[in-house]
Motif scaffolding. Structure first.
Motif, PDB file in Angstrom:
ATOM      1  N   SER A 149      34.888  44.982  26.431  1.00 19.50           N
ATOM      2  CA  SER A 149      35.146  43.704  27.105  1.00 19.50           C
ATOM      3  C   SER A 149      35.481  42.622  26.094  1.00 19.50           C
ATOM      4  CB  SER A 149      33.918  43.291  27.929  1.00 19.50           C
ATOM      5  OG  SER A 149      33.667  44.239  28.960  1.00 19.50           O
ATOM      6  N   ASN A 189      45.957  45.164  33.923  1.00 18.45           N
ATOM      7  CA  ASN A 189      44.834  45.965  34.389  1.00 18.45           C
ATOM      8  C   ASN A 189      44.207  46.730  33.231  1.00 18.45           C
ATOM      9  OD1 ASN A 189      43.083  47.019  36.299  1.00 18.45           O
ATOM     10  ND2 ASN A 189      44.418  48.737  36.783  1.00 18.45           N
ATOM     11  N   CYS A 192      42.183  50.338  32.826  1.00 23.39           N
ATOM     12  CA  CYS A 192      41.732  51.572  33.462  1.00 23.39           C
ATOM     13  C   CYS A 192      40.663  52.250  32.613  1.00 23.39           C
ATOM     14  CB  CYS A 192      42.901  52.540  33.655  1.00 23.39           C
ATOM     15  SG  CYS A 192      44.258  51.886  34.635  1.00 23.39           S
ATOM     16  N   GLU A 239      31.968  50.847  36.018  1.00 16.73           N
ATOM     17  CA  GLU A 239      32.053  51.067  37.463  1.00 16.73           C
ATOM     18  C   GLU A 239      31.508  49.867  38.229  1.00 16.73           C
ATOM     19  OE1 GLU A 239      33.447  52.927  40.380  1.00 16.73           O
ATOM     20  OE2 GLU A 239      32.837  54.593  39.076  1.00 16.73           O
ATOM     21  N   ASP A 240      30.514  49.193  37.653  1.00 17.29           N
ATOM     22  CA  ASP A 240      29.883  48.059  38.331  1.00 17.29           C
ATOM     23  C   ASP A 240      30.659  46.758  38.148  1.00 17.29           C
ATOM     24  OD1 ASP A 240      27.883  49.783  39.100  1.00 17.29           O
ATOM     25  OD2 ASP A 240      26.573  49.295  37.410  1.00 17.29           O
ATOM     26  N   ASP A 241      31.733  46.785  37.366  1.00 19.76           N
ATOM     27  CA  ASP A 241      32.535  45.579  37.111  1.00 19.76           C
ATOM     28  C   ASP A 241      33.903  45.745  37.775  1.00 19.76           C
ATOM     29  OD1 ASP A 241      34.019  43.452  36.120  1.00 19.76           O
ATOM     30  OD2 ASP A 241      33.208  43.614  34.085  1.00 19.76           O
ATOM     31  N   GLU A 242      34.248  44.853  38.693  1.00 22.94           N
ATOM     32  CA  GLU A 242      35.509  44.968  39.421  1.00 22.94           C
ATOM     33  C   GLU A 242      36.723  44.695  38.544  1.00 22.94           C
ATOM     34  OE1 GLU A 242      35.408  42.502  42.849  1.00 22.94           O
ATOM     35  OE2 GLU A 242      33.908  43.722  43.907  1.00 22.94           O
ATOM     36  N   ASN A 243      36.508  44.220  37.322  1.00 20.86           N
ATOM     37  CA  ASN A 243      37.623  43.983  36.408  1.00 20.86           C
ATOM     38  C   ASN A 243      38.122  45.273  35.749  1.00 20.86           C
ATOM     39  OD1 ASN A 243      37.858  41.086  36.608  1.00 20.86           O
ATOM     40  ND2 ASN A 243      35.895  40.968  35.541  1.00 20.86           N
ATOM     41  N   TYR A 244      37.480  46.377  36.071  1.00 19.44           N
ATOM     42  CA  TYR A 244      37.884  47.671  35.517  1.00 19.44           C
ATOM     43  C   TYR A 244      38.145  48.649  36.652  1.00 19.44           C
ATOM     44  CZ  TYR A 244      36.300  45.923  30.997  1.00 19.44           C
ATOM     45  OH  TYR A 244      36.145  45.181  29.847  1.00 19.44           O
ATOM     46  N   ASP A 245      39.160  49.463  36.469  1.00 17.20           N
ATOM     47  CA  ASP A 245      39.547  50.466  37.468  1.00 17.20           C
ATOM     48  C   ASP A 245      39.106  51.831  36.950  1.00 17.20           C
ATOM     49  OD1 ASP A 245      40.687  51.918  39.477  1.00 17.20           O
ATOM     50  OD2 ASP A 245      42.741  51.730  38.738  1.00 17.20           O
ATOM     51  N   LYS A 293      38.345  55.854  37.249  1.00 17.12           N
ATOM     52  CA  LYS A 293      38.758  57.085  37.947  1.00 17.12           C
ATOM     53  C   LYS A 293      38.195  58.287  37.209  1.00 17.12           C
ATOM     54  CE  LYS A 293      43.116  55.787  40.225  1.00 17.12           C
ATOM     55  NZ  LYS A 293      43.186  54.363  39.879  1.00 17.12           N
TER      56      LYS A 293
END
Length: 691
Positions: A479, A520, A522, A539-545, A547
């Motif tokens: 981050s 973005n 990922c 996973e808990d941060d919406e700023n990351y995608d 998969k």
């Protein structure tokens, strides 16, 4: 009343009842059919196959014999004179005895009233005539680790399958990104375990025209950290080969190997000035030199494919006229008609991109240590000289049924024609993924797992508390680096408005940055728990995608899953030794067992996706996955892939650039809960055996 039937030319003496003649024809046809089948069986023996005239004649004899009264057993068993006659006799005897015909079952001593059961055996037939036919070019799949054959146990293109090999001829004006494309393409093909090599006409031209130094390709199998092609130089005199020497004599009238009886000295004053006038089509002397150099470079490429086990040779040059391309095409076909040939043209329609490319060329050897302003002006004149005779790929190549790919603005648009074979279609797919967007690719292993702590292979265990700590620190560090990168790129975009000097590392495509705040990020993990759990904070941060990818799973150890390397060495010493001898080609035994070549194959689409997307990516994978991906981006050789040192806690940063990549390495500090940069770090082979 009997009807006269002619039995031969001018023969009307034989009178046969018409009805009986038709019946005889039918019986003879059946006998001929049986005789043909017998002849096929006999074709596997040393006896030559009979002519069709002999078959018909013997069939007629058999039929005439059937019309006679039944002979005695001794007469029936009397062997005919010809081999075909003996075969037909066996057919007749089988028919009369209701027994098997044309097999090796002995006749019964006494006649049997029960019908026999024929024993049929498959007989191998020849695929063609006695003389082997000319094999058509083989252009099917060749994937090391996924395909194999008798002529190619490792799945590579076999030496005899010349038609599956490929000559790539680059086309395009200067500053259109040809060298960028060729380097990425060669790196991708080599990573896929296809022997490939670039042959640069410009390098040879600089040598022949009298330059004292020039770039040289290092050995293809250099260890990690060895000098790359772009930063290696050498004295040219000692390395000049015969074709280049001939071109030098043609140009300067002097044999450099004889001057002052010293191989390493070249005439320094007599070298031709390679400014824009050198590339003027009206300069006949320079044109003659360029022609000679192009042909000698192509011959070197063909030697690599035909005599040195190569699979793909890339000719990097402008080749901007139809005449030059036809000459190259003819030269290849003269040497080996079955070789595949494809032209790849790089076209640049974006004027801002073209200007940036031109400024990048000022870092090249032709303009080294020269004033940037005058160098740029001269280079633009050189481009204009090429443009005066330039003909892009198109109608002529299509009329001649030539394969080609036209790449516009480095991947924005792709046009291709008449593609044939696995390699060419794969190349087209790979080229379609290119983009020049600035971004970062991060690669690391998961945090420590329970099985890591126990030293066990494979499995799907959870991470330990130390592993959870690693995941949290990884999230904090990434981050912070993400924010720093965005600030840095904005400042570089402003600075790039000024003129770029030689050696300036400023990204050359500020117009492609777009809105950096919306880029973005990922995070890709495998489907194993230790990888997924390490990414929990992302996973808990919406700023990351985030998969999960099955293709990122660790190499499967087959029946050795859950064992330690010590267990394998003790209980399966032969397997342990086989793997230690050749880890790249080794495949773990048992259900689901894989090897590094299988991992490379399943990561092929992953690499294409990494090249395609414009987002940042963090890959939280496993040791084998990290090794294979690092080998691709760092252009490692096959000897380095399976032994690359990738311990837990090591984090790699790769930033693609038009001139290569920018690379950084960081090591996890479990006391400070942070990552320390390893300044000057060079990837190296691991020292612990067995991993």
């Amino acid at each position: 009343m009997p009807t006269a039937i002619a039995t031969g030319e001018g023969d009307t003496t034989s009178l046969i009842p018409k009805k009986r003649r038709q019946s005889q024809h039918s019986d003879i046809a059946k006998a001929v059919l049986v005789a043909r089948q017998g002849a096929k069986l006999m074709s596997t023996s040393a006896l030559p196959p009979p002519a069709i005239e002999d078959v018909a004649e013997n069939a007629k004899q058999v039929q005439l014999e059937k019309d006679k009264p039944v002979a005695s057993k001794d007469t029936l068993l009397a062997p005919p004179k010809s081999s075909l006659g003996r075969a037909l006799q066996a057919v007749a005897m089988g028919s009369q005895n209701h027994g098997p015909a044309m097999n090796d079952t002995p006749l019964p001593s006494a006649p049997s009233t029960a019908p026999g059961s024929p024993r049929l055996f498959p007989v191998r037939q020849n695929s063609g005539t006695v003389t082997p036919r000319v094999r058509p070019p083989a252009t099917t799949l060749n994937i090391p680790g996924m395909t194999r054959s008798r002529v190619s146990p490792n799945g590579k293109i076999a030496s005899r399958d010349v038609g599956a090999k490929l000559v790539i001829i680059m086309v395009g004006l200067p500053a259109r990104g040809k060298s960028y494309i060729t380097k990425k393409l060669q790196r991708y093909l080599s990573w896929q375990q296809h022997e490939s090599k670039i042959f640069n006409v410009g390098n040879r031209r600089r040598v022949a025209a009298g330059s004292t130094q020039g770039p040289v390709s290092p050995p293809q199998n250099s260890p990690p950290g060895s000098p790359k092609r772009s930063d290696t130089t050498r004295s040219i005199g000692a390395a000049m080969d015969a074709p280049t020497q001939a071109a030098h004599i043609l140009l300067n009238g002097v044999d450099p190997t004889q001057e002052q009886n010293e191989l390493t000295k070249l005439p320094s004053a007599e070298g031709m000035d390679q400014s824009a006038s050198f590339f003027d089509p009206k300069n006949s002397k320079a044109a003659q030199l360029r022609e000679q150099v192009a042909m000698s470079t192509l011959d070197e490429l063909l030697d690599f494919l035909l005599n040195q086990g190569g699979s793909v040779g890339i000719l990097d040059a402008t080749n901007s006229t139809v005449e030059r391309r036809q000459v190259l095409f003819n030269r290849v076909k003269e040497r080996e008609p079955k070789l595949g040939i494809i032209f790849i043209e790089s076209v640049c329609q974006d004027q801002k991109l073209l200007e940036a490319n031109m400024r990048l060329k000022l870092r090249g050897p032709d303009y080294k240590d020269k004033d940037p302003e005058s160098a740029l002006a001269d280079f633009k004149k050189r481009v204009e000289a090429y443009e005066s005779a330039y003909v892009p790929l198109g109608q002529y190549e299509e009329d001649q049924n030539m394969q080609y790919i036209q790449m516009i603005d480095v991947g924005r648009k792709l046009v291709h024609h008449q593609l044939q074979g696995f390699l060419t279609s794969g190349i087209a797919s790979y080229l379609s993924t290119f983009n020049l967007s600035p971004r970062q690719i991060w690669i690391t292993r998961h945090g420590q797992s329970v099985d890591n702590h126990l030293g066990k292979l494979g499995g799907d265990s959870d991470i330990t508390q130390a592993g959870r700590n690693y995941g949290t620190v990884l999230y904090n560090f990434i981050s912070k680096k993400r924010t720093e990168w965005e600030v840095d790129q904005k400042s570089r975009a402003l600075a790039a408005q000024e003129f770029l000097g030689p050696g300036d590392r400023t990204p050359p495509y500020p117009e492609l940055l777009g809105d950096l705040d919306s880029k973005n990020f990922c995070v890709w993990t495998s489907m194993l728990q230790r990888s997924i759990q390490t990414a929990q904070d992302f996973e808990d941060d919406e700023n990351y995608d985030v998969k999960n990818w099955e293709m990122l799973n660790e190499i499967h150890a087959g029946k050795f899953e859950g064992m330690t390397y010590g267990d394998i060495q003790q209980n399966f010493p032969e397997e342990f030794a086989k793997r230690a001898e050749d880890k790249l080609n080794y495949v773990y035994p048992g259900v689901g067992g894989e090897g590094y070549l299988q991992v490379i194959s399943r990561l092929r689409d992953m690499v294409r996706e990494l090249e395609r997307i414009k987002d940042h990516v963090l890959i939280i994978g496993h040791r084998s996955v990290a090794r294979v991906l690092m080998a691709y981006f760092m252009d490692f050789t096959r000897d380095d892939i399976a032994d690359l040192d990738v311990p837990l806690g090591l984090l790699f940063s790769i930033e693609p650039k038009p001139y290569g990549i920018e690379f950084h390495a960081y090591k996890y500090n479990d006391e400070e809960f942070w990552f320390d940069e390893l300044v000057g770090y060079k990837p190296q082979k691991e020292t612990v055996k067995g991993n």
